[in-house]
Design a protein around this motif. Structure first.
Motif, PDB file in Angstrom:
ATOM      1  N   ASP A 176       0.812  -1.218   0.000  1.00 39.25           N
ATOM      2  CA  ASP A 176       0.000   0.000   0.000  1.00 39.25           C
ATOM      3  C   ASP A 176       0.847   1.270   0.000  1.00 39.25           C
ATOM      4  N   LEU A 177       2.169   1.111  -0.078  1.00 35.63           N
ATOM      5  CA  LEU A 177       3.076   2.251  -0.166  1.00 35.63           C
ATOM      6  C   LEU A 177       4.071   1.960  -1.300  1.00 35.63           C
ATOM      7  N   PRO A 178       3.592   2.031  -2.551  1.00 32.40           N
ATOM      8  CA  PRO A 178       4.362   1.545  -3.692  1.00 32.40           C
ATOM      9  C   PRO A 178       5.621   2.334  -4.033  1.00 32.40           C
ATOM     10  N   ASN A 179       5.804   3.505  -3.447  1.00 30.99           N
ATOM     11  CA  ASN A 179       6.987   4.317  -3.754  1.00 30.99           C
ATOM     12  C   ASN A 179       8.056   4.220  -2.682  1.00 30.99           C
ATOM     13  N   PHE A 180       7.910   3.254  -1.756  1.00 32.38           N
ATOM     14  CA  PHE A 180       8.825   3.126  -0.620  1.00 32.38           C
ATOM     15  C   PHE A 180       9.533   1.776  -0.663  1.00 32.38           C
ATOM     16  N   ALA A 181      10.778   1.768  -1.144  1.00 32.58           N
ATOM     17  CA  ALA A 181      11.588   0.553  -1.209  1.00 32.58           C
ATOM     18  C   ALA A 181      12.616   0.585  -0.078  1.00 32.58           C
ATOM     19  N   VAL A 182      13.009  -0.578   0.389  1.00 33.41           N
ATOM     20  CA  VAL A 182      13.934  -0.662   1.523  1.00 33.41           C
ATOM     21  C   VAL A 182      15.202  -1.415   1.131  1.00 33.41           C
ATOM     22  N   PHE A 183      16.264  -1.157   1.881  1.00 32.26           N
ATOM     23  CA  PHE A 183      17.507  -1.913   1.708  1.00 32.26           C
ATOM     24  C   PHE A 183      18.148  -2.085   3.070  1.00 32.26           C
ATOM     25  N   ASP A 184      19.154  -2.915   3.120  1.00 34.62           N
ATOM     26  CA  ASP A 184      19.963  -3.093   4.315  1.00 34.62           C
ATOM     27  C   ASP A 184      21.288  -3.694   3.853  1.00 34.62           C
ATOM     28  N   ASN A 185      22.306  -3.603   4.693  1.00 32.79           N
ATOM     29  CA  ASN A 185      23.597  -4.132   4.234  1.00 32.79           C
ATOM     30  C   ASN A 185      23.712  -5.612   4.607  1.00 32.79           C
ATOM     31  N   GLU A 191      26.747   0.312  -4.602  1.00 39.52           N
ATOM     32  CA  GLU A 191      26.492   0.592  -6.012  1.00 39.52           C
ATOM     33  C   GLU A 191      25.418  -0.300  -6.638  1.00 39.52           C
ATOM     34  N   PRO A 192      25.434  -1.623  -6.432  1.00 40.62           N
ATOM     35  CA  PRO A 192      24.377  -2.440  -7.044  1.00 40.62           C
ATOM     36  C   PRO A 192      22.975  -2.059  -6.583  1.00 40.62           C
ATOM     37  N   THR A 193      22.845  -1.673  -5.319  1.00 42.03           N
ATOM     38  CA  THR A 193      21.544  -1.275  -4.784  1.00 42.03           C
ATOM     39  C   THR A 193      21.049   0.005  -5.446  1.00 42.03           C
ATOM     40  N   LEU A 194      21.893   1.027  -5.442  1.00 41.14           N
ATOM     41  CA  LEU A 194      21.499   2.309  -6.023  1.00 41.14           C
ATOM     42  C   LEU A 194      21.308   2.205  -7.529  1.00 41.14           C
ATOM     43  N   ASP A 195      22.192   1.484  -8.195  1.00 43.49           N
ATOM     44  CA  ASP A 195      22.091   1.369  -9.650  1.00 43.49           C
ATOM     45  C   ASP A 195      20.807   0.676 -10.078  1.00 43.49           C
ATOM     46  N   HIS A 196      20.364  -0.295  -9.283  1.00 46.32           N
ATOM     47  CA  HIS A 196      19.099  -0.964  -9.620  1.00 46.32           C
ATOM     48  C   HIS A 196      17.931   0.013  -9.476  1.00 46.32           C
ATOM     49  N   ALA A 197      17.962   0.821  -8.421  1.00 47.57           N
ATOM     50  CA  ALA A 197      16.889   1.803  -8.226  1.00 47.57           C
ATOM     51  C   ALA A 197      16.856   2.810  -9.368  1.00 47.57           C
ATOM     52  N   ILE A 198      18.029   3.255  -9.782  1.00 52.32           N
ATOM     53  CA  ILE A 198      18.107   4.207 -10.893  1.00 52.32           C
ATOM     54  C   ILE A 198      17.539   3.585 -12.170  1.00 52.32           C
ATOM     55  N   ALA A 199      17.909   2.335 -12.424  1.00 55.53           N
ATOM     56  CA  ALA A 199      17.405   1.646 -13.617  1.00 55.53           C
ATOM     57  C   ALA A 199      15.890   1.511 -13.572  1.00 55.53           C
ATOM     58  N   GLN A 200      15.354   1.208 -12.386  1.00 57.17           N
ATOM     59  CA  GLN A 200      13.900   1.075 -12.260  1.00 57.17           C
ATOM     60  C   GLN A 200      13.201   2.411 -12.483  1.00 57.17           C
TER      61      GLN A 200
END
Length: 342
Positions: free
Chosen positions: A134-143, A267-276
């Motif tokens: 229900d919050l489609p613009n909120f993606a999460v990550f962690d190390n 970098e892989p995390t951010l780059d995937h978000a940019i691509a999406q």
């Protein structure tokens, strides 16, 4: 009475308009499927600590690299208090930034409330919780760098002589706990009867307190330290002992002290978000997998000054386990429970 859509919009408050926009975005399943193919994505980051702090520095470096190649424009705020985090988020959204990154471990509710009010903004935030439909613009990550932490533990297990390792962490939250458990599991591969002293300092950035805690562990018999926080390696250096680093490689600062480090690559995390975002398909998702070794999200730092000083048996085991991690035949357990001293 208002009769046309243009007049209707002018009659509504901005908040009501954002709520209507949110409903539209929810119906579409994402950020209205807007693509950013022809322009750098305006990006802002909010950090609760200085950018030189280990964890945040990895995000900062990746964002600067993305800006250098023209994928994003990048600005940031550091040392933002938890009580001020929501205000800064809203200011960046109001300023027109389309991607917000940072960490919200202590401000989850406020951060998600902001995301709900700005459905046309993408949020990629460090979080201990999962995304919600229900919050489609909120993606999460962690190390999730348990792979590299496990490998660094193998080196630690081979280098300790007293079989007593001190471990100093910030807070016992999942993103710290899982790395400690993986490190401990790696160390036990070399010496199953190793004992661990585990302590948390209740801060993400308090080098003096971390150093003091490490000194206490050394007094209690530790001859090698796991430096999850800044300050621990200073204690090891002063006492002529070894340390294993976390997230960044600090061996250049401690050439005779830091024998190994588990590195995080954002970098892989951010780059995937940019691509999406460029494809118009950014959605609520868990980006944790992009920190795995298979995704090039983590690695074991080069031995550097300790080349030739680590036992061959440990190096052989690291090579075997690394290959197995990469081909999927071996998986490091993700244990988010609080580690205890043994």
């Amino acid at each position: 009475m208002v009769n046309d859509s243009k007049s209707l919009l002018s009659a509504l408050s901005r908040r009501h308009f954002m709520q209507l926009s949110g409903a539209t975005a929810l119906a579409l399943g994402g950020l209205g499927h807007r693509a950013f193919a022809a322009e750098p994505i305006s990006t802002a980051a909010i950090y609760t600590v200085p950018v030189e702090q280990q964890w945040v520095s990895r995000i900062h470096v990746a964002a600067e690299a993305a800006q250098a190649r023209g994928d994003i424009t990048y600005t940031y705020s550091e040392n933002t208090s938890n009580s001020d985090y929501e205000r800064v988020m809203r200011e960046y959204c109001e300023a027109g930034h389309k991607l917000i990154i940072g960490e919200v471990f202590a401000v989850e509710d406020a951060a998600r409330a902001v995301a709900a009010d700005y459905p046309d903004v993408a949020f990629l935030l460090g979080s201990s919780f999962k995304p919600k439909a229900d919050l489609p613009n909120f993606a999460v990550f962690d190390n999730y760098i348990q792979d590299a932490s496990y490998l660094s533990g193998i080196i630690a297990g081979a280098m300790t002589e007293t079989k007593n390792i001190g471990m100093v962490g910030g807070y016992p939250i999942p993103e710290v706990n899982r790395l400690m458990h993986a490190f401990m599991a790696g160390a036990k591969e070399m010496q199953p009867d190793i004992e661990f002293q585990v302590a948390f300092i209740g801060s993400w950035f308090d080098p003096p307190k971390a150093k003091e805690t490490a000194f206490a562990q050394i007094e209690a018999g530790a001859d090698l330290l796991y430096a999850e926080r800044f300050g621990v390696s200073d204690a090891a250096k002063e006492k002529g002992l070894l340390a294993v680093g976390n997230v960044i490689d600090t061996q250049s600062d401690y050439p005779e002290t830091v024998v190994a480090s588990a590195l995080w690559h954002f970098e892989p995390t951010l780059d995937h978000a940019i691509a999406q975002l460029k494809a118009g398909s950014f959605k609520a998702d868990d980006y944790g997998v992009f920190s795995f070794m298979k995704e090039k999200g983590c690695s074991l730092a080069p031995l550097g000054t300790f080349e030739g000083k680590v036992p061959e048996a440990a190096l052989k085991l690291i090579a075997e386990k690394s290959a197995a991690i990469m081909d999927g035949s071996f998986t490091i357990e993700i244990n988010d429970t609080e580690p205890k001293s043994s």
